[in-house]
Design an enzyme around this catalytic site. Sequence first.
Site, PDB file in Angstrom:
ATOM      1  N   GLU A 110       0.814  -1.221   0.000  1.00  0.00           N
ATOM      2  CA  GLU A 110       0.000   0.000   0.000  1.00  0.00           C
ATOM      3  C   GLU A 110       0.845   1.267   0.000  1.00  0.00           C
ATOM      4  O   GLU A 110       0.357   2.354   0.292  1.00  0.00           O
ATOM      5  CB  GLU A 110      -0.931  -0.019   1.209  1.00  0.00           C
ATOM      6  CG  GLU A 110      -1.879  -1.201   1.242  1.00  0.00           C
ATOM      7  CD  GLU A 110      -3.125  -1.000   0.390  1.00  0.00           C
ATOM      8  OE1 GLU A 110      -3.724   0.083   0.436  1.00  0.00           O
ATOM      9  OE2 GLU A 110      -3.520  -1.960  -0.316  1.00  0.00           O
ATOM     10  N   HIS A 139      -4.314   1.893   7.554  1.00  0.00           N
ATOM     11  CA  HIS A 139      -2.899   2.105   7.238  1.00  0.00           C
ATOM     12  C   HIS A 139      -2.192   2.655   8.474  1.00  0.00           C
ATOM     13  O   HIS A 139      -2.831   3.286   9.329  1.00  0.00           O
ATOM     14  CB  HIS A 139      -2.713   3.108   6.089  1.00  0.00           C
ATOM     15  CG  HIS A 139      -3.173   2.618   4.759  1.00  0.00           C
ATOM     16  ND1 HIS A 139      -3.936   3.378   3.907  1.00  0.00           N
ATOM     17  CD2 HIS A 139      -2.968   1.438   4.129  1.00  0.00           C
ATOM     18  CE1 HIS A 139      -4.188   2.695   2.804  1.00  0.00           C
ATOM     19  NE2 HIS A 139      -3.611   1.519   2.916  1.00  0.00           N
ATOM     20  N   CYS A 165      -2.715  11.440   3.665  1.00  0.00           N
ATOM     21  CA  CYS A 165      -3.107  10.594   2.528  1.00  0.00           C
ATOM     22  C   CYS A 165      -2.862  11.298   1.204  1.00  0.00           C
ATOM     23  O   CYS A 165      -2.560  10.662   0.196  1.00  0.00           O
ATOM     24  CB  CYS A 165      -4.590  10.227   2.619  1.00  0.00           C
ATOM     25  SG  CYS A 165      -4.984   9.011   3.893  1.00  0.00           S
TER      26      CYS A 165
END
Length: 446
Positions: A175, A251, A372
């Site tokens: 990721e 995350h 993000c």
Amino acid sequence: MDTTREFNFDGLVGPSHNYAGLSFGNVASFNNVKSTSNPKQAALQGLAKMRALALRGFAQAVLPPQSRPDFRLLRSIGFGGSDADVLARAAKEAPVILACAYSAAPMWTANAATVSPSADTGDGRVHFTAANLNNKLHRSCEHVQTARTLRAIFKDGTRFAVHGALPATPAFGDEGAANHTRLCAAHGAGAVEMFVYGKVEFDAAAVAPQRFPARQTLEASQAVARLHGLQPQRTVYAQQDPAVIDQGVFHNDVIAVGNGNVLFYHEQAFLDEAGTIAALRTAMADAGAQLQPIRVSRAEVSVIDAVSSYLFNSQLLTKDDGRMALVVPQECQENPAVARYLKALTASGGPIDELISFDLRQSMRNGGGPACLRLRVALSGAEAAAMHQGIVMTEGLYASLVDWVERHYRDRLSPQDLADPMLAIEIQTALEALSGILGLPGLYQL
């Protein structure tokens, strides 16, 4: 004199910004499923953040959105005919897959790739590995365009190496930088690179979350470290606490953020907190640096409050005076426990002495905060000069992009609009214009 600076490459929110709720495990995304979005407002909010930080003297750049809808995906699973036919049939037979094809998730460039600066790598080049994001259909196709875009920006093969994505299997779920932190004495100095993973694919006895998926594997993290030629003694692998993944911490950047020698983290971020901190201290000593941890206890901020406010999904930036500013979403000021903690933090005399707050509501409702939205890339002066300059945020570029958004973006997008063939035409027209603004002709001609 070391001229290395850390550039934040923010994702430009795409014209298809919509709330499809496709990311199981991301609580904010799931809570806003199928509500109406405002792509124009989302893009302008992101651009305002980029401009404000650039005006403060931070190195700021932009990563362009990806082409949408993804007709290659739709045609590969049996939808044929004209583009309009493909959209109509997909809307009727597989509306969730159509939403996947229209996903605007590439705006969250923390998931685009993992980056290792030249000071850390075996061959002295800046290394990028595009993330395969294979845990979610709507993100699993991104890596093709991600690698293409990175290669267009970082063309000089003597200074940059852009690796394709790892094999698209569960064992190598990757990721990107959302599960990667670089800790150092200075951006241009050798550093410790910490990889945080959620599960171990090839160890059946290893603990794992039970409710939500662990998207990053240890095996993927180790593969990226090998590709980048990192020094084993300065590479740390830490497992995320499975219990917090099951609370919506999909995350590591939802519960920890690092910058320089500072690690700002929640006490429940890691499965073995003491072991992780000890390993970082040892590795940083090898790199000639001293770790400065800032630990937030559950008594101060609960995991639930951390997730709802995105306290840790913030940017931690070093200012000219050596102190640090924490870039937080507006939601942090609206959460009493988090606001109280942040007031005490900045008054404590520690390294973080300033808060910078932004309204990123459109992104937050879709599950992504300030961290993000950005990919961190530390570049020496020569490396910065060698990359494509058209993506560096300036007042001129900001004005051009605002004008472009105002001309091409809708201010309302509902799930039903995804079946409209005119939307696809509008987006393609907009992206062709954008490639000219950024000086990247042919970027969308796959």
